[in-house]
Design a protein around this motif. Structure first.
Motif, PDB file in Angstrom:
ATOM      1  N   ASP A  48      61.069 -52.670   4.437  1.00 20.37           N
ATOM      2  CA  ASP A  48      61.592 -52.839   3.080  1.00 20.37           C
ATOM      3  C   ASP A  48      62.807 -53.764   3.148  1.00 20.37           C
ATOM      4  OD1 ASP A  48      62.443 -52.693   0.481  1.00 20.37           O
ATOM      5  OD2 ASP A  48      62.553 -50.498   0.402  1.00 20.37           O
ATOM      6  N   ALA A  80      64.000 -55.941   1.016  1.00 21.59           N
ATOM      7  CA  ALA A  80      64.861 -56.011  -0.171  1.00 21.59           C
ATOM      8  C   ALA A  80      65.919 -54.911  -0.109  1.00 21.59           C
ATOM      9  CB  ALA A  80      64.022 -55.881  -1.445  1.00 21.59           C
ATOM     10  N   GLN A 115      72.342 -64.422  -1.909  1.00 17.48           N
ATOM     11  CA  GLN A 115      71.117 -63.796  -1.404  1.00 17.48           C
ATOM     12  C   GLN A 115      70.892 -62.431  -2.069  1.00 17.48           C
ATOM     13  OE1 GLN A 115      70.919 -63.262   2.829  1.00 17.48           O
ATOM     14  NE2 GLN A 115      68.910 -62.363   2.730  1.00 17.48           N
ATOM     15  N   ASP A 158      69.784 -63.115  -5.612  1.00 15.99           N
ATOM     16  CA  ASP A 158      68.425 -63.651  -5.689  1.00 15.99           C
ATOM     17  C   ASP A 158      67.377 -62.573  -5.471  1.00 15.99           C
ATOM     18  OD1 ASP A 158      69.396 -66.150  -6.216  1.00 15.99           O
ATOM     19  OD2 ASP A 158      69.024 -66.964  -4.211  1.00 15.99           O
ATOM     20  N   VAL A 159      67.635 -61.695  -4.507  1.00 12.60           N
ATOM     21  CA  VAL A 159      66.651 -60.659  -4.181  1.00 12.60           C
ATOM     22  C   VAL A 159      66.628 -59.571  -5.247  1.00 12.60           C
ATOM     23  CG1 VAL A 159      66.094 -58.807  -2.543  1.00 12.60           C
ATOM     24  CG2 VAL A 159      66.672 -61.091  -1.700  1.00 12.60           C
ATOM     25  N   TRP A 160      67.817 -59.089  -5.644  1.00  9.84           N
ATOM     26  CA  TRP A 160      67.847 -57.928  -6.532  1.00  9.84           C
ATOM     27  C   TRP A 160      67.782 -58.265  -8.004  1.00  9.84           C
ATOM     28  CZ3 TRP A 160      66.442 -53.244  -5.877  1.00  9.84           C
ATOM     29  CH2 TRP A 160      66.278 -52.816  -4.571  1.00  9.84           C
ATOM     30  N   GLY A 187      64.506 -61.721  -8.495  1.00  7.75           N
ATOM     31  CA  GLY A 187      63.094 -61.489  -8.209  1.00  7.75           C
ATOM     32  C   GLY A 187      62.552 -62.254  -7.023  1.00  7.75           C
ATOM     33  N   ARG A 188      63.408 -62.821  -6.193  1.00  8.86           N
ATOM     34  CA  ARG A 188      62.911 -63.548  -5.019  1.00  8.86           C
ATOM     35  C   ARG A 188      62.644 -62.567  -3.887  1.00  8.86           C
ATOM     36  NH1 ARG A 188      66.782 -68.751  -5.221  1.00  8.86           N
ATOM     37  NH2 ARG A 188      65.895 -69.622  -7.113  1.00  8.86           N
ATOM     38  N   PRO A 189      61.650 -62.841  -3.075  1.00  6.07           N
ATOM     39  CA  PRO A 189      61.355 -61.911  -1.976  1.00  6.07           C
ATOM     40  C   PRO A 189      62.411 -62.020  -0.878  1.00  6.07           C
ATOM     41  CG  PRO A 189      59.860 -63.796  -1.918  1.00  6.07           C
ATOM     42  CD  PRO A 189      60.676 -63.935  -3.166  1.00  6.07           C
ATOM     43  N   ALA A 190      62.751 -60.884  -0.302  1.00  7.47           N
ATOM     44  CA  ALA A 190      63.675 -60.867   0.837  1.00  7.47           C
ATOM     45  C   ALA A 190      62.896 -61.304   2.075  1.00  7.47           C
ATOM     46  CB  ALA A 190      64.236 -59.463   1.026  1.00  7.47           C
ATOM     47  N   THR A 191      63.595 -61.951   3.008  1.00  7.48           N
ATOM     48  CA  THR A 191      62.950 -62.407   4.245  1.00  7.48           C
ATOM     49  C   THR A 191      63.706 -61.848   5.441  1.00  7.48           C
ATOM     50  OG1 THR A 191      64.318 -64.390   4.395  1.00  7.48           O
ATOM     51  CG2 THR A 191      62.268 -64.576   3.127  1.00  7.48           C
ATOM     52  N   TYR A 208      67.771 -61.512   6.006  1.00 11.95           N
ATOM     53  CA  TYR A 208      68.417 -60.271   6.429  1.00 11.95           C
ATOM     54  C   TYR A 208      69.260 -60.513   7.688  1.00 11.95           C
ATOM     55  CZ  TYR A 208      69.243 -55.598   8.138  1.00 11.95           C
ATOM     56  OH  TYR A 208      69.863 -54.460   8.617  1.00 11.95           O
TER      57      TYR A 208
END
Length: 199
Positions: free
Chosen positions: A117, A119, A171, A174-176, A179-183, A187
């Protein structure tokens, strides 16, 4: 069938039933436009009136005026929607209702990363960075601080880390909120920022 065989004496109830059967035929269904069609017709009527009133104006001028009006509407909507989205993102609070130490946020981030997980791992690692900054006295412990405030205030206090802190905040945003996917790479960058803040 002979003419004599056609029944002509219908009672009131029989006549009503025969009429109801006949009128239930789809051929009699109303051709009234639905609300959307009525709205479109209204807009087209108004535009027709506009162009009829502009009879002395050339067709090219009328089309130009129409295009300018449409462009202005699009620009206003775009600015309004963009401003709302930016204010929602920049006003987002870093912490939820729980109060954890930096080490506890760090451990939660590692558990989330191990579970895949990313995000949640990004969120918890950013929270660990913020809590570390608070525990070290770089930031005052304040409820309701936004992501942008963290980057700005911590960047002023630690100019050597200002760019990293800004990147971490972007970052997180963008993620939270974007709506961009976390990578995994993202991380790991947050882990590096956290390590530098701790060092």
């Amino acid at each position: 069938m002979a003419v004599a065989d056609v029944p002509v004496d219908l009672g009131r109830d029989e006549a009503r039933e025969a009429a109801a059967r006949e009128l239930s035929d789809p051929a009699y269904v109303s051709d009234d436009p639905n609300p959307l069609e009525r709205a479109i017709d209204w807009v087209l009527d108004r535009l027709g009136e506009l162009f009829a009133g502009a009879g002395s104006v050339s067709g090219i001028t009328a089309v130009t005026v129409l295009v300018v009006v449409v462009v202005v509407i699009v620009v206003v909507l775009r600015l309004r929607i963009g401003r709302t989205a930016r204010s929602l993102r920049s006003g987002a609070k870093v912490f939820g209702t729980s109060v954890l130490t930096a080490a506890e946020h760090r451990a939660a981030a590692e558990r989330a990363a191990e579970a895949g997980d990313l995000a949640e791992a990004v969120r918890e690692r950013f929270r660990a960075v913020v809590r570390e900054l608070e525990q070290r006295g770089v930031l005052d412990a304040r409820a309701g601080r936004t992501v942008d405030e963290v980057a700005s205030e911590a960047g002023q206090a630690l100019p050597a880390l200002a760019g990293d802190l800004r990147g971490a905040a972007v970052q997180f945003d963008d993620v939270w909120y974007g709506g961009r996917p976390a990578t995994g790479e993202g991380y790991r960058r947050l882990v590096s920022v956290d390590d530098r803040v701790r060092g």
